[in-house]
Design an enzyme around this catalytic site. Sequence first.
Site, PDB file in Angstrom:
ATOM      1  N   ASP A  67       0.793  -1.221   0.000  1.00  0.00           N
ATOM      2  CA  ASP A  67       0.000   0.000   0.000  1.00  0.00           C
ATOM      3  C   ASP A  67       0.831   1.279   0.000  1.00  0.00           C
ATOM      4  OD1 ASP A  67       0.921  -0.349   2.671  1.00  0.00           O
ATOM      5  OD2 ASP A  67      -1.006  -1.188   3.281  1.00  0.00           O
ATOM      6  N   ASN A 135      -7.492  -3.615  14.568  1.00  0.00           N
ATOM      7  CA  ASN A 135      -8.871  -3.921  14.149  1.00  0.00           C
ATOM      8  C   ASN A 135      -8.911  -5.071  13.145  1.00  0.00           C
ATOM      9  OD1 ASN A 135      -7.875  -2.724  11.846  1.00  0.00           O
ATOM     10  ND2 ASN A 135      -9.424  -1.114  11.707  1.00  0.00           N
ATOM     11  N   HIS A 137      -7.054  -5.279  10.377  1.00  0.00           N
ATOM     12  CA  HIS A 137      -6.784  -4.963   8.971  1.00  0.00           C
ATOM     13  C   HIS A 137      -5.488  -5.612   8.476  1.00  0.00           C
ATOM     14  CE1 HIS A 137      -4.673  -0.906  10.112  1.00  0.00           C
ATOM     15  NE2 HIS A 137      -3.744  -1.768   9.767  1.00  0.00           N
ATOM     16  N   GLU A 142      -9.665  -2.279   5.625  1.00  0.00           N
ATOM     17  CA  GLU A 142     -10.337  -2.080   6.900  1.00  0.00           C
ATOM     18  C   GLU A 142     -11.526  -3.049   7.035  1.00  0.00           C
ATOM     19  OE1 GLU A 142      -8.934  -0.308   9.069  1.00  0.00           O
ATOM     20  OE2 GLU A 142      -8.011   1.474   8.199  1.00  0.00           O
TER      21      GLU A 142
END
Length: 245
Positions: A67, A135, A137, A142
């Site tokens: 990314d 979380n 990811h 997400e």
Amino acid sequence: MKLIQVEDYQDMGKKAAEIILDRVRNTENIVLGLATGGTPISTYENIVQDHQTNGTSYQHVTSFNLDEYIGVRPDHPNSYHTFMYKHLFHHINIPQEKIFLPNGMAEQQQECRDYEQRICEHGGIDLQVLGIGENGHIGFNEPGTAFDSTTHVVDLAESTRQANARFFESMEDVPKQAITMGIGSILRSKEILLLIAGEAKSKALAKLLDKQVDEQFPASALHHHANVTVIADKAALQTQMSTHH
């Protein structure tokens, strides 16, 4: 999913580097998928150390990063381009033209398509290195991201932006979007190496090992993959340890 337990963060870096180096030395024209963030730094340090000591060659290696922030120039101090060159690329002999990162300044939809296309043209990723967010990811995928997603633009979750805020002058400066390989793109890798260290990640690891597959917890998609190795340190495994005793 194979779990390797290590003592601490430094040991995780050593173990991960050993696996990566083994593949680099034994695979012709290998394609590596690489990650940024605090987690893989010790892994890259070990790879650089090995290159300086043993001269392992990267002439036959192509790399694709997971990314990059949108709206952040490659030469910006907080871009993932800068991160990768600082921690790895400047210190090994990987050919410049074999290094690929998403371009956060390009026309977004076109860049997503082109990036996915480039990965395909290189025969896909042989070994993908991943970290995990608190979380769940993976990459910047997400919670709620479709498991068949390809490279796409994401709005970063508030928790993700806060986790990255320490690298920027102020919250205002933290990018709100990124381009990331999709979960589908990640799952097409032939082999996946997931690195998890530290107490802050222990809940995410416990949830992953729980084997419940759910799009609200992106890393759970990895249960659909046949060749995943998780390297976790004691601090990350503590939730497991306390529940099993």
